[in-house]
Design an enzyme around this catalytic site. Structure first.
Site, short mmCIF file in Angstrom:
data_model
loop_
_atom_site.label_atom_id
_atom_site.label_comp_id
_atom_site.label_asym_id
_atom_site.label_seq_id
_atom_site.Cartn_x
_atom_site.Cartn_y
_atom_site.Cartn_z
N TYR A 88 0.92 -1.29 -0.13
CA TYR A 88 -0.03 -0.05 -0.06
C TYR A 88 0.80 1.31 -0.01
O TYR A 88 1.69 1.46 0.78
CB TYR A 88 -0.77 -0.11 1.41
CG TYR A 88 -1.84 1.30 1.29
CD1 TYR A 88 -2.95 1.48 0.31
CD2 TYR A 88 -1.59 2.28 2.19
CE1 TYR A 88 -3.64 2.41 0.45
CE2 TYR A 88 -2.13 3.44 2.28
CZ TYR A 88 -3.42 3.48 1.32
OH TYR A 88 -4.24 4.60 1.52
N ASP A 124 9.21 2.45 0.79
CA ASP A 124 8.17 3.49 1.22
C ASP A 124 8.23 3.52 2.82
O ASP A 124 7.74 2.18 3.30
CB ASP A 124 6.61 2.87 0.69
CG ASP A 124 5.60 3.71 1.31
OD1 ASP A 124 5.93 4.33 2.20
OD2 ASP A 124 4.45 3.77 0.68
N LYS A 145 3.57 10.21 8.27
CA LYS A 145 2.79 9.90 9.79
C LYS A 145 3.83 10.54 10.86
O LYS A 145 3.81 11.89 11.19
CB LYS A 145 2.97 8.48 9.84
CG LYS A 145 1.87 7.73 8.65
CD LYS A 145 1.12 6.70 9.14
CE LYS A 145 0.50 5.83 8.03
NZ LYS A 145 -0.98 6.07 7.93
C1 LIG Z 1 3.24 2.47 3.43
C2 LIG Z 1 2.28 3.59 3.23
N1 LIG Z 1 2.50 4.67 2.32
C3 LIG Z 1 1.69 5.75 1.86
C4 LIG Z 1 0.84 6.00 2.77
C5 LIG Z 1 -0.05 7.10 2.43
O1 LIG Z 1 0.20 8.06 3.49
P1 LIG Z 1 -0.88 9.13 3.62
O2 LIG Z 1 -2.27 8.73 4.25
O3 LIG Z 1 -0.46 10.23 4.48
O4 LIG Z 1 -1.42 9.80 2.27
C6 LIG Z 1 0.32 5.12 3.76
C7 LIG Z 1 -0.78 5.45 4.60
O5 LIG Z 1 -1.07 4.73 5.39
C8 LIG Z 1 1.24 3.91 3.94
O6 LIG Z 1 1.15 3.07 5.08
#
Ligand SMILES: Cc1ncc(COP(=O)(O)O)c(C=O)c1O
Length: 451
Positions: A149, A251, A278
């Site tokens: 994700y 990521d 986050k």
């Molecule tokens: C691994 C990962 N990448 C990207 C995102 C997206 O971040 P945001 O919710 O701040 O757009 C998340 C959100 O949970 C995530 O867990």
């Protein structure tokens, strides 16, 4: 008492609110995750490790806004830093010096970051990082892991939780759009590799190497079930990307919390680019991406009147965002990262280890099929499977029981994500761990009683 009737008895205010808000906001919540049957719980406030709903029920919160609040709710130092900024304006037309302070903190922690840019969210961080990878390599495709994700853009809303009948062969997964509205043309531009399968992933990367700009990976599959990568997998993907001229993007929106320098430090694998979010915003909206100076250099053009440069091969890679680098997110992030030193992160991880051990013990003692995955301060409870080692094992989750388990935990005053995911924070005490395990025992009893 059944789980549902208990839920209804405890949450009449939420039910009423749902009826009102559902008439305006689809599903009664702005964030899809925040709506579930029969109706979601609506919160009133939070402090430390506790939140209260609109009915006045208190919950021990083991989700902390999906891992974004490592210090829990309304940390006094974070709150003071935000308050200090308020009289000076919350967002501005030009950059504030605060931006440099947070950049210094992030760059000092994560060795692979030679340069960094902030964004408004993790989603934007991934979006910009993948565009940058395409611009740098001149290649059109990106690859991601099945179960990975990376936010909500079309590029990566592919094969996050693909249904079994569409997901294709385990060694060469199909690219499955997560929902309608994602153009087939975009879907074809994202390849999917099987997480933790070195040989099969290498085969896919090799087959498309001359058209592949980047491989983006979470060091721990988050939404995909909190399944850690093997060190062998990340090391092999690093070597294969080097061999093929593909950029490796980690990521670390979730995993940055796992070690002082993020999961990449814990694994000893250096990506070309990293995306974050986050925890670096201390509970306010933020994202960031960064990495090698030569790649990030594509963002160098100074802008002014020539920031939009649509000439093919033109110099400028544009990044925008009205609220990017806003004072409140920066101030909260600076304080939060300052408090998350290596010793604090170690302590968080030890609490997480204890929690996963205790939870696993409860399921074993109750002879209930369930698996607790995760690492460090992160966990995911899967109700139904006997093992969760690879992403496709998550399919064995019993959706109805998982949901009943989630509602049952709420009834007993504990919050995790509907899919069973959660984390610990610096506010999580031994008492909280004991209360969580007690709530699980009671919930399993409720579920079993209800059949
Ligand atoms: C691994 C990962 N990448 C990207 C995102 C997206 O971040 P945001 O919710 O701040 O757009 C998340 C959100 O949970 C995530 O867990």
């Amino acid at each position: 008492m059944s789980v549902l009737s208990d839920y209804a008895k405890r949450t009449p205010g939420s039910k009423e609110h749902f009826a009102r808000v559902g008439a305006m906001i689809p599903a009664g919540a702005t964030r899809s995750l925040n709506s579930w049957p029969p109706y979601p719980v609506y919160l009133d406030r939070g402090a430390g490790g506790t939140v209260w709903d609109v009915d006045g029920n208190a919950y021990r919160d083991f989700l902390a806004n999906y891992t974004a609040l490592p210090l829990g709710y309304a940390d006094p130092d974070v709150t003071a830093a935000i308050r200090e900024q308020l009289p000076h304006g919350t967002s501005h037309s030009f950059s504030r010096a605060l931006e440099a302070e947070l950049a210094e903190l992030v760059v000092a922690r994560v060795p692979s970051l030679e340069r960094v840019r902030f964004t408004g969210s993790g989603t934007e961080a991934v979006m910009f990082a993948l565009r940058l990878a395409r611009a740098h390599t001149g290649r059109p495709l990106v690859a991601k892991a099945e179960g990975g994700y990376h936010g909500t853009t079309d590029d990566v809303m592919i094969s996050v939780r693909p249904p079994a009948d569409l997901a294709g062969d385990v060694r060469s997964p199909a690219s499955v759009p997560e929902m309608r509205g994602i153009p087939a043309s975009r879907t074809r531009e994202t390849l999917v590799v099987p997480f933790n399968d070195v040989a099969a992933s290498q085969e896919i990367l090799r087959a498309h190497a001359d058209r592949l700009a980047a491989l983006v990976l979470e060091p721990v599959l988050g939404v995909g079930g909190m399944i850690p990568a093997t060190a062998e997998y990340l090391t092999a993907m690093r070597a294969t990307c080097d061999e093929l001229g593909i950029l490796l993007v980690f990521d670390e929106v979730i995993t940055l919390r796992l070690a002082y320098g993020g999961a990449q430090q814990a694994y000893g694998v250096t990506p070309d680019l990293t995306t974050m979010g986050k925890i670096i915003g201390g509970g306010l909206p933020i994202g960031a991406y960064g990495g090698r100076a030569d790649i990030m250099g594509l963002l160098e053009p100074r802008g002014g009147t020539d920031v939009y440069d649509s000439r093919s091969g033109g110099p400028a890679l544009y990044q925008g965002g009205t609220f990017t680098g806003n004072a409140l997110s920066l101030a909260a992030g600076i304080v939060t990262l300052g408090k998350l030193d290596a010793a604090t992160i170690d302590a968080l991880n030890r609490t997480g280890d204890l929690l996963r051990r205790e939870l696993t013990g409860v399921f074993a003692a109750a002879a209930v099929d369930a698996v607790v995955t995760g690492v460090g301060s992160l966990f995911n409870i899967h109700v139904g499977p006997r093992r969760v080692e690879v992403f496709r094992d998550v399919r064995a989750v019993d959706a109805a029981r998982q949901h009943a388990f989630f509602l049952g935990l709420l009834n007993h005053g504990v919050i995790v994500a509907p899919r069973g995911m959660g984390c610990v924070t610096t506010c999580t005490t031994g008492d909280d761990v004991a209360a969580f395990t007690a709530a699980v025992r009671l919930t399993l009893h409720d579920i079993t009683e209800a059949g």
